[in-house]
Write an enzyme that holds these catalytic residues in place. Sequence first.
Site, short mmCIF file in Angstrom:
data_model
loop_
_atom_site.label_atom_id
_atom_site.label_comp_id
_atom_site.label_asym_id
_atom_site.label_seq_id
_atom_site.Cartn_x
_atom_site.Cartn_y
_atom_site.Cartn_z
N CYS A 1 26.23 7.97 18.41
CA CYS A 1 27.09 8.84 17.60
C CYS A 1 28.51 8.86 18.11
O CYS A 1 28.76 8.91 19.32
CB CYS A 1 26.53 10.27 17.62
SG CYS A 1 24.87 10.42 16.94
N LYS B 1 13.80 14.46 23.04
CA LYS B 1 14.60 13.22 23.02
C LYS B 1 15.44 13.10 24.29
O LYS B 1 15.49 12.04 24.92
CB LYS B 1 15.51 13.23 21.80
CG LYS B 1 16.64 12.17 21.83
CD LYS B 1 17.65 12.42 20.73
CE LYS B 1 18.78 11.40 20.77
NZ LYS B 1 19.66 11.56 21.94
N ASN B 2 16.13 14.18 24.67
CA ASN B 2 17.05 14.10 25.80
C ASN B 2 16.35 14.07 27.14
O ASN B 2 17.00 13.94 28.18
CB ASN B 2 18.03 15.28 25.74
CG ASN B 2 18.99 15.18 24.58
OD1 ASN B 2 19.24 14.09 24.06
ND2 ASN B 2 19.52 16.31 24.15
N ARG C 1 33.47 9.18 25.69
CA ARG C 1 32.45 9.46 26.68
C ARG C 1 33.01 9.03 28.03
O ARG C 1 33.41 7.88 28.20
CB ARG C 1 31.16 8.70 26.36
CG ARG C 1 30.12 8.78 27.46
CD ARG C 1 28.71 8.75 26.91
NE ARG C 1 28.39 9.97 26.20
CZ ARG C 1 27.14 10.31 25.87
NH1 ARG C 1 26.13 9.55 26.18
NH2 ARG C 1 26.92 11.43 25.21
N ASP D 1 24.64 20.57 21.10
CA ASP D 1 23.73 19.94 20.14
C ASP D 1 23.19 20.93 19.11
O ASP D 1 22.71 20.53 18.04
CB ASP D 1 22.55 19.29 20.88
CG ASP D 1 22.90 17.93 21.46
OD1 ASP D 1 24.03 17.47 21.25
OD2 ASP D 1 22.04 17.34 22.14
#
Length: 419
Positions: A118, A24-25, A123, A308
């Site tokens: 999320c 995904k990342n 951020r 994560d």
Amino acid sequence: MSCQKLIIEGARPLSGEIKVQGAKNSVLPIVAASLLCEDETVLENCPHISDTYTSCRILNHLGCRCKFSANTLVINPKDTDKTDIPDELMQEMRSSIIYMGALLGAFGRCRLSFPGGCELGPRPVDMHINAMKRLGVRVLEEYGAIECVCPKGLTGNKITLSYPSVGTTENIILAAVKAKGETVIINAAREPEITDLAKFLNKCGADIKGAGNSTVVINGKDKLHGCTYSIMPDRIAAATYISAAVCSRGEISLKGIDISLCESFISVFEQMGCSIYVYDGCIYVNAAKKLRSGGKIITLPHPGFPTDVQPVVMAAVCKAQGITIFEETVFENRYRHVDSLVKMGADINVVGKAAVVTGVEKLYGAKVSATDLRGGASMLTAALGAEGITEISEICHIDRGYENIEKAISLLGGKIIRK
């Protein structure tokens, strides 16, 4: 976004073999990078996750044509005619801010809103903005929107990051690959997914050196071409399935995963008493023995223990003998899954950045709600080792990062259904 539920009947040791999905990342910044190419890009091993679909919707809005079938994503950017991304698309995933660098690199301008996804804490969008300014970008923020223009074109520069931010490093790379001259990133993030992005762009004709190290050097090129590229395997998904096997006291093999991607966390499972072997691109995990404490685990930027992975490992140590201490240094709100684990019988005390987990004999099924992507995966991990039935709602969070997770768990012998 409508959310379904997962119903899990736990206390069934997982057993069997599955292939690890694409990362995904890694896929998300590479999809954004396709905007920089002048012709078609073919991305193989793309995971069927909701964040990939959101990325495709963003590209479609911009005018790109996307075809996604059997884990292969074909992107044709020739008809791209927009440089703005509406708020509703930006809000669907946290990594949407990477389109700042991609659009600036491709067109010299963009208009975005602040990213969603999320809610793990602030951020630092200012890091992205300040980095773009170093490349000659003029930034205007008003009414929740970020408008960027580059009247004289992007120009390479030396950029020193105050923190090795993954997203900021990616944004700089995306913007700098077609800028004039040389860009040097000091204190760059070193995650393997950044290396994957650089490999993709270099295959497209970019000149990026040092990705995976703390200093990255990018020499701008006038044009980039498309290519066929295979996305790296997902190390976080691998950690999740290992944690699920550990919590259920199972025995599994993961195909298509490089052990070097897992070095930052695999030692924790070994310390817990798991038997781990590597063979022919596979990782074998046996967690049948009585588990012990994972010791002290501190989340750090790569090559440290990944933030994560913290939630799923926390679920795995809930039934381990002794005390495991977590210290979360990356995200402020990374313990939102703790209340659900406690509801399932875990003994966890959170004080500031620390979480102290005292192992218990049993966990019990309960009705819980996914708070975020990895928090939801933590609840699923605990559910597989818990007695009775667990119902997890709001699983749209889980779907953002895991491909057909109920199918993968079922292949390993878990009893799980989606409703």
